[in-house]
Design an enzyme around this catalytic site. Sequence first.
Site, PDB file in Angstrom:
ATOM      1  N   ASP A 108      32.034  31.949  61.583  1.00 13.09           N
ATOM      2  CA  ASP A 108      32.114  33.402  61.733  1.00 13.09           C
ATOM      3  C   ASP A 108      32.435  33.823  63.181  1.00 13.09           C
ATOM      4  O   ASP A 108      33.441  34.491  63.422  1.00 13.09           O
ATOM      5  CB  ASP A 108      30.819  34.077  61.237  1.00 13.09           C
ATOM      6  N   CYS A 162      46.091  34.856  44.110  1.00  8.65           N
ATOM      7  CA  CYS A 162      45.063  35.096  43.106  1.00  8.65           C
ATOM      8  C   CYS A 162      45.750  35.629  41.842  1.00  8.65           C
ATOM      9  O   CYS A 162      46.973  35.765  41.814  1.00  8.65           O
ATOM     10  CB  CYS A 162      44.019  36.071  43.632  1.00  8.65           C
ATOM     11  N   CYS A 165      45.159  40.668  39.349  1.00  4.33           N
ATOM     12  CA  CYS A 165      44.758  41.547  38.235  1.00  4.33           C
ATOM     13  C   CYS A 165      44.457  42.969  38.696  1.00  4.33           C
ATOM     14  O   CYS A 165      44.449  43.895  37.882  1.00  4.33           O
ATOM     15  CB  CYS A 165      43.541  40.966  37.528  1.00  4.33           C
ATOM     16  N   CYS A 168      39.768  44.247  41.745  1.00  5.49           N
ATOM     17  CA  CYS A 168      39.084  44.553  43.019  1.00  5.49           C
ATOM     18  C   CYS A 168      39.549  45.903  43.560  1.00  5.49           C
ATOM     19  O   CYS A 168      38.728  46.727  43.980  1.00  5.49           O
ATOM     20  CB  CYS A 168      39.307  43.428  44.034  1.00  5.49           C
ATOM     21  N   CYS A 172      37.056  49.150  44.019  1.00  6.77           N
ATOM     22  CA  CYS A 172      36.669  49.477  45.397  1.00  6.77           C
ATOM     23  C   CYS A 172      36.418  50.980  45.531  1.00  6.77           C
ATOM     24  O   CYS A 172      37.294  51.784  45.207  1.00  6.77           O
ATOM     25  CB  CYS A 172      37.771  49.043  46.369  1.00  6.77           C
ATOM     26  N   CYS A 213      28.664  45.256  51.073  1.00  6.79           N
ATOM     27  CA  CYS A 213      29.191  45.670  49.767  1.00  6.79           C
ATOM     28  C   CYS A 213      29.792  44.436  49.101  1.00  6.79           C
ATOM     29  O   CYS A 213      30.551  43.695  49.716  1.00  6.79           O
ATOM     30  CB  CYS A 213      30.267  46.743  49.963  1.00  6.79           C
ATOM     31  N   CYS A 216      33.999  44.216  45.351  1.00  6.17           N
ATOM     32  CA  CYS A 216      35.287  43.538  45.098  1.00  6.17           C
ATOM     33  C   CYS A 216      35.096  42.034  44.869  1.00  6.17           C
ATOM     34  O   CYS A 216      35.973  41.365  44.332  1.00  6.17           O
ATOM     35  CB  CYS A 216      36.284  43.813  46.221  1.00  6.17           C
TER      36      CYS A 216
HETATM   37  S1  SF4 Z   1      39.994  40.823  41.407  1.00  7.11           S
HETATM   38 FE1  SF4 Z   1      41.382  41.044  43.156  1.00  7.11          FE
HETATM   39  S2  SF4 Z   1      41.135  39.112  44.295  1.00  7.11           S
HETATM   40 FE2  SF4 Z   1      40.323  38.760  42.234  1.00  7.11          FE
HETATM   41  S3  SF4 Z   1      42.052  37.904  41.038  1.00  7.11           S
HETATM   42 FE3  SF4 Z   1      42.040  40.135  40.698  1.00  7.11          FE
HETATM   43  S4  SF4 Z   1      43.455  40.951  42.260  1.00  7.11           S
HETATM   44 FE4  SF4 Z   1      42.910  38.861  42.890  1.00  7.11          FE
HETATM   45  S1  SF4 Z   2      33.605  45.342  50.361  1.00  9.24           S
HETATM   46 FE1  SF4 Z   2      33.402  47.168  49.018  1.00  9.24          FE
HETATM   47  S2  SF4 Z   2      34.335  48.857  50.151  1.00  9.24           S
HETATM   48 FE2  SF4 Z   2      34.979  46.954  51.159  1.00  9.24          FE
HETATM   49  S3  SF4 Z   2      36.938  46.428  50.228  1.00  9.24           S
HETATM   50 FE3  SF4 Z   2      35.380  45.383  48.971  1.00  9.24          FE
HETATM   51  S4  SF4 Z   2      34.818  46.823  47.333  1.00  9.24           S
HETATM   52 FE4  SF4 Z   2      35.963  47.967  48.911  1.00  9.24          FE
END
Ligand code: SF4
Ligand code: SF4
Length: 275
Positions: A108, A162, A165, A168, A172, A213, A216
């Site tokens: 990190d 990926c 899809c 995410c 979000c 968070c 995603c």
């Molecule tokens: S959720 Fe987002 S990161 Fe995961 S496979 Fe689908 S598009 Fe890709």
């Molecule tokens: S961590 Fe939460 S706010 Fe940040 S990109 Fe992912 S879903 Fe969106």
Amino acid sequence: MSKEKMFNCEQKDYIINRLKALGAADVGFCLADRVERIPCRAEQRIPAGAKVLIVAVFGYYSGEYPGRNVAKYAIPNDYHKIIGDLLKEAVADFEEHFPNRQFAGFCDVSPFNETQAAQLAGLGVVGKNGLLINKETGLYHFIGEIATTMELEPSEPSEGECLGCGRCTAACPTGAIGAADKQGCLSAVTQRKGELTAEEQKLMRKTGTVWGCDICIDVCPMNGKRLTEIAAFKEELLPVLEQENVKDALKKKAWGYRGISVIKRNLAAVYGEEK
Ligand code: SF4
Ligand code: SF4
């Protein structure tokens, strides 16, 4: 196979096995000069002449917790210390096993773009949310890397993308995925110092998020739920932050670096003053 190549394979097998014995879920190798460098003070620790990065992913997933109000990575104690200690142990072992070679571990707080290093080391593809997706740990992992002067053959980089899809992006709550400015990401908002806007507080209340968070990560169909094998990630778990337990955990948790006032501010934003 040439003798030299065989020797290289044996060295790599030793490194992989040692790191896996310490809890790494997956290990690969990439050339250091192919990885984007991020200027930081940690750069001084890179051994002179380091050519290779040994890259490892360490899973942290320890289960689901009803009422959880912090990101899953923040439930156990601070990963900087946990992974830092594992990497130190690995480095000490490698220094003994491969005399006259230098090693330095990072996690990190790193002068290397860790996600890119992991992709180049064959440890997974990068999702639309910018996170590494590993076949063992899904998206619940930390990446650690050891820069070394050893000459080790790089792994085959992970190819492709990926699933694309879009789950995410759709899930979000801030529209941060794909945005040029990631400061709107809820995880960044909970870490930022200063006052929160009314909109940010509303969002935190709606998602019940005091720190970080996972949305995603949780919705990604390429994610997995393999439980961590690292003992320290299964101890002293704190999935629900409250005014009463924050002070005790302050020195042990990854969020502790931000200080008590930011966490109390976040708790107040989510629950009002009482929690
Ligand atoms: S959720 Fe987002 S990161 Fe995961 S496979 Fe689908 S598009 Fe890709
Ligand atoms: S961590 Fe939460 S706010 Fe940040 S990109 Fe992912 S879903 Fe969106």
